[in-house]
Design a protein around this motif. Sequence first.
Motif, short mmCIF file in Angstrom:
data_model
loop_
_atom_site.label_atom_id
_atom_site.label_comp_id
_atom_site.label_asym_id
_atom_site.label_seq_id
_atom_site.Cartn_x
_atom_site.Cartn_y
_atom_site.Cartn_z
N ARG A 106 -10.85 -0.27 -0.47
CA ARG A 106 -10.68 -0.20 0.99
C ARG A 106 -10.98 1.17 1.55
NH1 ARG A 106 -4.88 -2.48 2.67
NH2 ARG A 106 -5.17 -4.65 2.08
N TYR A 107 -10.48 2.19 0.85
CA TYR A 107 -10.51 3.54 1.45
C TYR A 107 -11.54 4.46 0.78
CZ TYR A 107 -6.10 1.55 2.96
OH TYR A 107 -5.16 0.70 3.46
N ASP A 147 5.35 -8.91 0.85
CA ASP A 147 5.57 -7.51 0.42
C ASP A 147 6.96 -7.02 0.82
OD1 ASP A 147 3.11 -7.46 -0.67
OD2 ASP A 147 2.18 -6.14 0.82
N ASP A 207 -4.30 7.47 7.58
CA ASP A 207 -5.10 7.51 8.81
C ASP A 207 -4.88 6.18 9.52
OD1 ASP A 207 -6.96 7.33 10.74
OD2 ASP A 207 -8.67 7.97 9.52
N ASP A 213 -11.22 8.30 -7.15
CA ASP A 213 -12.30 7.74 -6.33
C ASP A 213 -12.92 8.83 -5.48
OD1 ASP A 213 -10.57 8.04 -4.13
OD2 ASP A 213 -9.86 5.95 -4.23
N LYS A 257 1.11 -12.07 3.58
CA LYS A 257 1.16 -10.95 2.64
C LYS A 257 2.24 -9.95 3.07
CE LYS A 257 -1.66 -7.22 0.65
NZ LYS A 257 -0.79 -6.14 1.05
N GLY A 310 -10.65 11.40 1.04
CA GLY A 310 -9.39 11.58 0.32
C GLY A 310 -8.21 11.54 1.29
N VAL A 311 -7.10 12.06 0.87
CA VAL A 311 -5.90 12.10 1.72
C VAL A 311 -5.54 13.57 1.93
CG1 VAL A 311 -3.44 11.53 1.82
CG2 VAL A 311 -5.05 9.88 0.88
N SER A 371 -8.62 1.67 -3.50
CA SER A 371 -9.86 2.42 -3.71
C SER A 371 -11.04 1.71 -3.05
CB SER A 371 -10.12 2.61 -5.21
OG SER A 371 -9.19 3.54 -5.71
N GLY A 412 -4.28 -2.89 6.24
CA GLY A 412 -3.12 -2.53 5.40
C GLY A 412 -1.88 -2.25 6.22
N GLY A 428 0.70 -0.53 4.82
CA GLY A 428 1.29 0.70 4.26
C GLY A 428 2.44 0.42 3.32
N LEU A 429 2.42 -0.77 2.70
CA LEU A 429 3.52 -1.11 1.76
C LEU A 429 3.06 -1.10 0.31
CD1 LEU A 429 5.18 -4.09 3.68
CD2 LEU A 429 6.02 -1.75 3.49
N GLY A 430 1.76 -1.18 0.09
CA GLY A 430 1.21 -1.33 -1.27
C GLY A 430 1.70 -0.26 -2.24
N LEU A 431 1.57 1.01 -1.85
CA LEU A 431 1.94 2.09 -2.78
C LEU A 431 3.46 2.15 -3.01
CD1 LEU A 431 -0.56 4.98 -1.94
CD2 LEU A 431 -0.49 3.55 -3.98
N PHE A 473 3.68 3.91 5.47
CA PHE A 473 2.90 5.13 5.73
C PHE A 473 1.42 4.84 5.54
CE2 PHE A 473 0.62 8.89 4.42
CZ PHE A 473 0.88 9.71 5.50
N1 LIG Z 1 -7.73 5.40 -2.72
C1 LIG Z 1 -7.39 5.88 -1.54
N2 LIG Z 1 -8.19 6.73 -0.86
C2 LIG Z 1 -7.84 7.22 0.33
N3 LIG Z 1 -6.71 6.90 1.00
C3 LIG Z 1 -5.87 6.06 0.37
C4 LIG Z 1 -6.16 5.51 -0.91
N4 LIG Z 1 -5.11 4.71 -1.27
C5 LIG Z 1 -4.23 4.76 -0.25
N5 LIG Z 1 -4.68 5.56 0.75
C6 LIG Z 1 -3.97 5.88 2.00
O1 LIG Z 1 -2.62 5.64 1.79
C7 LIG Z 1 -2.08 4.72 2.75
C8 LIG Z 1 -0.99 3.90 2.10
O2 LIG Z 1 -1.51 3.00 1.14
P1 LIG Z 1 -0.74 1.68 0.82
O3 LIG Z 1 -1.44 0.95 -0.25
O4 LIG Z 1 0.68 1.97 0.64
O5 LIG Z 1 -0.82 0.89 2.18
P2 LIG Z 1 -2.05 0.12 2.79
O6 LIG Z 1 -3.13 0.01 1.82
O7 LIG Z 1 -2.34 0.76 4.10
O8 LIG Z 1 -1.40 -1.29 3.11
P3 LIG Z 1 -1.02 -2.44 2.06
O9 LIG Z 1 -1.29 -1.88 0.70
O10 LIG Z 1 0.41 -2.66 2.33
O11 LIG Z 1 -1.84 -3.61 2.41
C9 LIG Z 1 -3.29 3.93 3.15
O12 LIG Z 1 -3.09 3.41 4.45
C10 LIG Z 1 -4.40 4.94 3.12
O13 LIG Z 1 -4.44 5.66 4.34
#
Ligand SMILES: Nc1ncnc2c1ncn2[C@@H]1O[C@H](COP(=O)(O)OP(=O)(O)OP(=O)(O)O)[C@@H](O)[C@H]1O
Length: 486
Positions: free
Chosen positions: A392-393, A318, A438, A417, A314, A421-422, A390, A447, A449-452, A435
């Motif tokens: 996962r976190y 990515d 936490d 969600d 993955k 939060g962040v 959502s 994760g 940190g590439l998804g967003l 990024f």
């Molecule tokens: N719904 C959410 N609630 C709280 N924190 C979030 C949420 N979505 C993202 N985050 C925070 O933002 C960070 C970046 O998210 P992102 O999707 O880019 O990366 P990831 O989930 O850590 O890894 P990947 O998506 O690459 O597997 C996450 O590591 C998490 O700390």
Amino acid sequence: MAVLHGRCRFVYTEPRLTCPAMKPNLATRLFAAVLGAAVVVAVAKGVGAHVNLNRDFLGYLNEQSVGRLDLAVPSVTAGYRQQGGWDFLRQRPDLWYRLLRPLPEDAQVPLTERPPAMPTPAELTGASRRFTLLDAERRRIVGFASPAPDAIERAIVVDGLTVGWLVLTPFESVSSGAEKRFADAQARTGWVVGGAAVLLAAAVAFWASRRLLRPVRQVAEATHKLAAGDHGARVPEPGGGDEIGQLARDFNQLARTLQRNEAMRREFMADVSHELRTPLGVLHGELEALEDGVRPLDAQALQSLKGEVTTLHKLVDDLYELSLADVGALSYRKTDLDLREILDDTAGSFGERLRSSGLVLELDLPPEPLPAFGDARRLRQLFANLFENSCRYTDPGGALRLQARRDGRQMLIDLHDSAPGVRDEHLPRLFDRFFRADGSRSRRSGGAGLGLSICQRIVEAHEGRIQAGPSPLGGLWLRVELPARG
Ligand SMILES: Nc1ncnc2c1ncn2[C@@H]1O[C@H](COP(=O)(O)OP(=O)(O)OP(=O)(O)O)[C@@H](O)[C@H]1O
Ligand SMILES: [Mg+2]
């Protein structure tokens, strides 16, 4: 320094400040140009003054002399009348200059008692020494010995008879006495002023070439350092909005951008290698344990190994996708589609995942379709990423809310969600590569940190926007804006 890149070999050579055939530097050339211009102007001015002197000054002398000639005609006529002929001048040539004295004040005074001609301005030019008296038969009686053929003549008329001619031979050059001294003084002053002007120009040229070119030299030196890899090189920014100030500001801006890009590149490389090392390290450890017999090779072990390989897979996918997006090579097959359908499908596919995470989904979609133009596969990937986050976190027992509506020419999709939060200070960095809000917690959940970042690329490729903020549910709120169709 040589850099190997694929099969091509780029050779980087250190830039040189000096060329093999040394040319004079900019300051020297500017100095020479200003000084050369000053010398040309001074010489042109000198030549011009000389020409003027010979032409205009001679003209002036001759004009004065003609005036003097006209003044002398009445007194010469009166002399003839008084003496009854020209013989007195043949006997007493010394009376000639007395005769030339202008009338009328002493017209009645006998010629022998008149003082010689007064030194009037025309007299000072020596005009009367160029007068000749001719008799009626044009024979010379007295005065300038060799009257020129182009001489200026005035007839001496007594009782209607021309009894003689008063002739003026014009000046042909400034060659004698006062005129010569005047011309020499003019020339001397001209050369002194010219020399002083050249010296002054030399001083100004020297000052200007050093003063004006100093910032340019500083930029050249700093550019040399920058090219050699010193991204901290900066130049002082002079005040004022001239071109040199602009050059310095632009240079510093360029250096800052390069420095930031270089820092980002290093960070990115460090992040990539770190992210690759972690699952590889786990894989290596597990394989060693299996090899040494510490751990039995059973279904559970295989499952664990597969999990690590999937994570690696993955991550590499990515990264590949992001690099394609960066070079603009990520392909999109856009068609007319219904966003409502895509959102509904994605939410449905996460049903089991949400239940197992103990989360409740509140779906708020309009009954009518939400037409848009885009790549259905990429949009599904976008919303799946957001749902995955959502799940996962968000703490078990929490809630998710998905809303979608049309607002004019925009489609607004909101995903809320519940906690956690962040933090506010992390919100602007959420879409940065690697990024994690936490680190430790997210890493446990796997994760990178590439998804967003990928989500942001997909939204931008659809001419939309994605923003993050705190949700009223206690967690994260993500808003996606996409252009509506029709
Ligand atoms: N719904 C959410 N609630 C709280 N924190 C979030 C949420 N979505 C993202 N985050 C925070 O933002 C960070 C970046 O998210 P992102 O999707 O880019 O990366 P990831 O989930 O850590 O890894 P990947 O998506 O690459 O597997 C996450 O590591 C998490 O700390
Ligand atoms: Mg994610």
